[in-house]
Design a protein around this motif. Structure first.
Motif, PDB file in Angstrom:
ATOM      1  N   GLY A 149     -12.123   1.602  26.420  1.00 25.18           N
ATOM      2  CA  GLY A 149     -13.160   0.726  25.888  1.00 25.18           C
ATOM      3  C   GLY A 149     -14.036   0.179  26.999  1.00 25.18           C
ATOM      4  O   GLY A 149     -13.738   0.317  28.194  1.00 25.18           O
ATOM      5  N   VAL A 150     -15.101  -0.493  26.596  1.00 24.08           N
ATOM      6  CA  VAL A 150     -16.113  -0.973  27.541  1.00 24.08           C
ATOM      7  C   VAL A 150     -15.522  -1.908  28.585  1.00 24.08           C
ATOM      8  O   VAL A 150     -15.841  -1.819  29.771  1.00 24.08           O
ATOM      9  N   ASN A 151     -14.661  -2.807  28.200  1.00 29.53           N
ATOM     10  CA  ASN A 151     -14.128  -3.818  29.127  1.00 29.53           C
ATOM     11  C   ASN A 151     -12.699  -3.540  29.585  1.00 29.53           C
ATOM     12  O   ASN A 151     -12.030  -4.427  30.101  1.00 29.53           O
ATOM     13  N   ASP A 152     -12.258  -2.315  29.413  1.00 27.62           N
ATOM     14  CA  ASP A 152     -10.880  -1.963  29.789  1.00 27.62           C
ATOM     15  C   ASP A 152     -10.821  -1.621  31.278  1.00 27.62           C
ATOM     16  O   ASP A 152     -11.342  -0.599  31.723  1.00 27.62           O
ATOM     17  N   LYS A 153     -10.163  -2.460  32.050  1.00 26.05           N
ATOM     18  CA  LYS A 153     -10.100  -2.261  33.500  1.00 26.05           C
ATOM     19  C   LYS A 153      -9.202  -1.094  33.900  1.00 26.05           C
ATOM     20  O   LYS A 153      -9.229  -0.660  35.061  1.00 26.05           O
ATOM     21  N   ASN A 154      -8.418  -0.590  32.962  1.00 26.67           N
ATOM     22  CA  ASN A 154      -7.573   0.563  33.270  1.00 26.67           C
ATOM     23  C   ASN A 154      -8.373   1.835  33.553  1.00 26.67           C
ATOM     24  O   ASN A 154      -7.825   2.830  34.039  1.00 26.67           O
ATOM     25  N   VAL A 155      -9.670   1.791  33.275  1.00 22.81           N
ATOM     26  CA  VAL A 155     -10.520   2.946  33.544  1.00 22.81           C
ATOM     27  C   VAL A 155     -10.801   3.115  35.040  1.00 22.81           C
ATOM     28  O   VAL A 155     -11.199   4.196  35.495  1.00 22.81           O
ATOM     29  N   ALA A 156     -10.569   2.085  35.825  1.00 22.27           N
ATOM     30  CA  ALA A 156     -10.983   2.056  37.232  1.00 22.27           C
ATOM     31  C   ALA A 156     -10.539   3.273  38.042  1.00 22.27           C
ATOM     32  O   ALA A 156     -11.367   3.907  38.712  1.00 22.27           O
ATOM     33  N   PRO A 157      -9.245   3.645  38.038  1.00 24.78           N
ATOM     34  CA  PRO A 157      -8.852   4.780  38.887  1.00 24.78           C
ATOM     35  C   PRO A 157      -9.513   6.094  38.502  1.00 24.78           C
ATOM     36  O   PRO A 157      -9.740   6.953  39.360  1.00 24.78           O
ATOM     37  N   TYR A 158      -9.850   6.244  37.228  1.00 21.08           N
ATOM     38  CA  TYR A 158     -10.497   7.484  36.796  1.00 21.08           C
ATOM     39  C   TYR A 158     -11.959   7.514  37.248  1.00 21.08           C
ATOM     40  O   TYR A 158     -12.482   8.583  37.592  1.00 21.08           O
ATOM     41  N   ILE A 159     -12.596   6.352  37.259  1.00 23.12           N
ATOM     42  CA  ILE A 159     -13.966   6.285  37.778  1.00 23.12           C
ATOM     43  C   ILE A 159     -13.982   6.584  39.271  1.00 23.12           C
ATOM     44  O   ILE A 159     -14.861   7.302  39.774  1.00 23.12           O
ATOM     45  N   LEU A 160     -13.010   6.058  39.988  1.00 20.77           N
ATOM     46  CA  LEU A 160     -12.942   6.322  41.430  1.00 20.77           C
ATOM     47  C   LEU A 160     -12.667   7.805  41.694  1.00 20.77           C
ATOM     48  O   LEU A 160     -13.295   8.407  42.585  1.00 20.77           O
ATOM     49  N   THR A 161     -11.762   8.401  40.920  1.00 21.20           N
ATOM     50  CA  THR A 161     -11.487   9.833  41.075  1.00 21.20           C
ATOM     51  C   THR A 161     -12.743  10.642  40.812  1.00 21.20           C
ATOM     52  O   THR A 161     -13.053  11.597  41.543  1.00 21.20           O
ATOM     53  N   ARG A 162     -13.488  10.264  39.785  1.00 20.59           N
ATOM     54  CA  ARG A 162     -14.739  10.968  39.477  1.00 20.59           C
ATOM     55  C   ARG A 162     -15.736  10.835  40.619  1.00 20.59           C
ATOM     56  O   ARG A 162     -16.439  11.790  40.971  1.00 20.59           O
ATOM     57  N   ALA A 163     -15.774   9.658  41.238  1.00 23.21           N
ATOM     58  CA  ALA A 163     -16.666   9.446  42.377  1.00 23.21           C
ATOM     59  C   ALA A 163     -16.306  10.363  43.536  1.00 23.21           C
ATOM     60  O   ALA A 163     -17.176  10.952  44.183  1.00 23.21           O
ATOM     61  N   ILE A 164     -15.010  10.504  43.793  1.00 18.56           N
ATOM     62  CA  ILE A 164     -14.553  11.363  44.895  1.00 18.56           C
ATOM     63  C   ILE A 164     -14.925  12.820  44.631  1.00 18.56           C
ATOM     64  O   ILE A 164     -15.386  13.536  45.529  1.00 18.56           O
ATOM     65  N   VAL A 165     -14.752  13.258  43.381  1.00 22.67           N
ATOM     66  CA  VAL A 165     -15.107  14.642  43.030  1.00 22.67           C
ATOM     67  C   VAL A 165     -16.614  14.838  43.136  1.00 22.67           C
ATOM     68  O   VAL A 165     -17.087  15.879  43.616  1.00 22.67           O
ATOM     69  N   LYS A 166     -17.391  13.858  42.722  1.00 24.31           N
ATOM     70  CA  LYS A 166     -18.849  13.963  42.844  1.00 24.31           C
ATOM     71  C   LYS A 166     -19.273  14.059  44.308  1.00 24.31           C
ATOM     72  O   LYS A 166     -20.192  14.825  44.645  1.00 24.31           O
ATOM     73  N   SER A 167     -18.612  13.316  45.172  1.00 26.29           N
ATOM     74  CA  SER A 167     -18.907  13.428  46.602  1.00 26.29           C
ATOM     75  C   SER A 167     -18.588  14.829  47.106  1.00 26.29           C
ATOM     76  O   SER A 167     -19.363  15.418  47.869  1.00 26.29           O
ATOM     77  N   SER A 168     -17.453  15.369  46.676  1.00 27.75           N
ATOM     78  CA  SER A 168     -17.076  16.720  47.084  1.00 27.75           C
ATOM     79  C   SER A 168     -18.087  17.750  46.590  1.00 27.75           C
ATOM     80  O   SER A 168     -18.325  18.768  47.244  1.00 27.75           O
ATOM     81  N   ALA A 169     -18.691  17.473  45.430  1.00 28.45           N
ATOM     82  CA  ALA A 169     -19.697  18.365  44.856  1.00 28.45           C
ATOM     83  C   ALA A 169     -21.092  18.083  45.398  1.00 28.45           C
ATOM     84  O   ALA A 169     -22.073  18.677  44.931  1.00 28.45           O
ATOM     85  N   LYS A 170     -21.192  17.172  46.369  1.00 27.67           N
ATOM     86  CA  LYS A 170     -22.459  16.787  47.004  1.00 27.67           C
ATOM     87  C   LYS A 170     -23.423  16.110  46.028  1.00 27.67           C
ATOM     88  O   LYS A 170     -24.635  16.157  46.208  1.00 27.67           O
ATOM     89  N   ARG A 171     -22.862  15.469  45.025  1.00 22.62           N
ATOM     90  CA  ARG A 171     -23.677  14.678  44.085  1.00 22.62           C
ATOM     91  C   ARG A 171     -23.527  13.217  44.503  1.00 22.62           C
ATOM     92  O   ARG A 171     -22.903  12.396  43.841  1.00 22.62           O
ATOM     93  N   TYR A 172     -24.105  12.921  45.666  1.00 21.84           N
ATOM     94  CA  TYR A 172     -23.800  11.678  46.361  1.00 21.84           C
ATOM     95  C   TYR A 172     -24.310  10.434  45.647  1.00 21.84           C
ATOM     96  O   TYR A 172     -23.606   9.416  45.598  1.00 21.84           O
ATOM     97  N   ARG A 173     -25.503  10.477  45.097  1.00 22.17           N
ATOM     98  CA  ARG A 173     -26.023   9.287  44.402  1.00 22.17           C
ATOM     99  C   ARG A 173     -25.181   8.946  43.174  1.00 22.17           C
ATOM    100  O   ARG A 173     -24.923   7.772  42.893  1.00 22.17           O
ATOM    101  N   GLU A 174     -24.767   9.969  42.455  1.00 25.55           N
ATOM    102  CA  GLU A 174     -23.890   9.728  41.309  1.00 25.55           C
ATOM    103  C   GLU A 174     -22.549   9.164  41.777  1.00 25.55           C
ATOM    104  O   GLU A 174     -21.963   8.291  41.115  1.00 25.55           O
ATOM    105  N   ALA A 175     -22.074   9.668  42.904  1.00 21.67           N
ATOM    106  CA  ALA A 175     -20.817   9.166  43.459  1.00 21.67           C
ATOM    107  C   ALA A 175     -20.941   7.689  43.822  1.00 21.67           C
ATOM    108  O   ALA A 175     -20.034   6.888  43.536  1.00 21.67           O
TER     109      ALA A 175
END
Length: 255
Positions: A86-112
């Protein structure tokens, strides 16, 4: 003790009798352990239509695709993982961080960077120096220089004994020509890590950028001496002689 292969044979037998999603998840974990990432991904993704569907399953499938270099597929699964909350569920945090790391690896730096900013907002002040260094790297790659400088300074504040962060800030200052700030930073690095040759090299480059050729030459020589100490420590292990580099050759680019 069962090997992965033997365990996989046993779980395959169990699945053939009863295709319980829990058994399939065990099989996927084993396939991943055997580096059979494509097969593991197929198993994880098959669980998305069962009662085991959830962020963890999507994230595990994403990890398989990352291991195969398939960043777009991994990001699609991580998007699904994030959507499980949900919108205010803080349990989403590690998945957002993982997505950021993958975006960096994919050179999608602004999205990361956007994902890392979201992660920071969710977790608040519970962040490490490593996080700020990671975000600084992404910001640097998309030329967000002021944000990168702010983050590397925060990393230094959180881990003042880590010379890597001083070197990173010094290189950033050199790049954007914040020369005096870079010199102050590297002088501090000299105090905390006098044994690191790169500190003297970068300080010499910054003095050269400032126009102080004497100081630049002084630190180039210090860099040479530190590197020479390392070579001398290793030379005894090398069977053939190495022709030494002279001070003149080490500093000849400075006139």
């Amino acid at each position: 003790m069962l090997s992965y292969d033997n365990a996989l044979a046993q779980i395959d037998k169990a699945v053939s009798i009863d295709a319980n999603p829990l058994y399939i998840s065990y099989k996927a974990d084993m396939l991943f352990g055997l580096h059979r990432y494509n097969d593991a991904a197929t198993c994880y993704e098959s669980l998305a239509v069962t009662d085991m569907r959830g962020a963890d399953i999507f994230a595990k499938g994403a990890k398989c695709h990352v291991m195969m270099g398939e960043h777009d597929k991994a990001l699609a699964l991580l998007d699904s993982a994030v959507c499980c909350f949900g919108v205010n569920d803080k349990n989403v945090a590690p998945y957002i961080l993982t997505r950021a790391i993958v975006k960096s690896s994919a050179k999608r730096y602004r999205e990361a960077v956007r994902d890392m900013n979201s992660y920071e907002e969710i977790v608040g002040g519970m962040l490490t120096a490593d996080f700020y260094y990671m975000r600084e790297q992404a910001e640097l790659n998309c030329k967000m220089y002021q944000q990168a400088l702010n983050d590397i300074e925060t990393a230094i504040d959180l881990a003042p004994g880590n010379v890597l962060y001083y070197l990173e800030k010094g290189m950033l200052c050199y790049r954007v020509k914040f020369t005096e700030e870079g010199i102050r930073t590297m002088q501090k690095a000299c105090e905390i890590a006098p044994e690191v040759a790169d500190v003297y090299y970068l300080l010499g480059r910054l003095y050269m950028q400032q126009g102080d050729k004497e100081k630049a030459k002084e630190y180039a020589k210090k860099n040479y001496r530190k590197n020479r100490e390392k070579r001398l420590a290793l030379i005894q292990k090398i069977p053939t002689p190495i022709k030494p580099i002279t001070i003149d050759k080490a500093t000849r680019h400075i006139t």
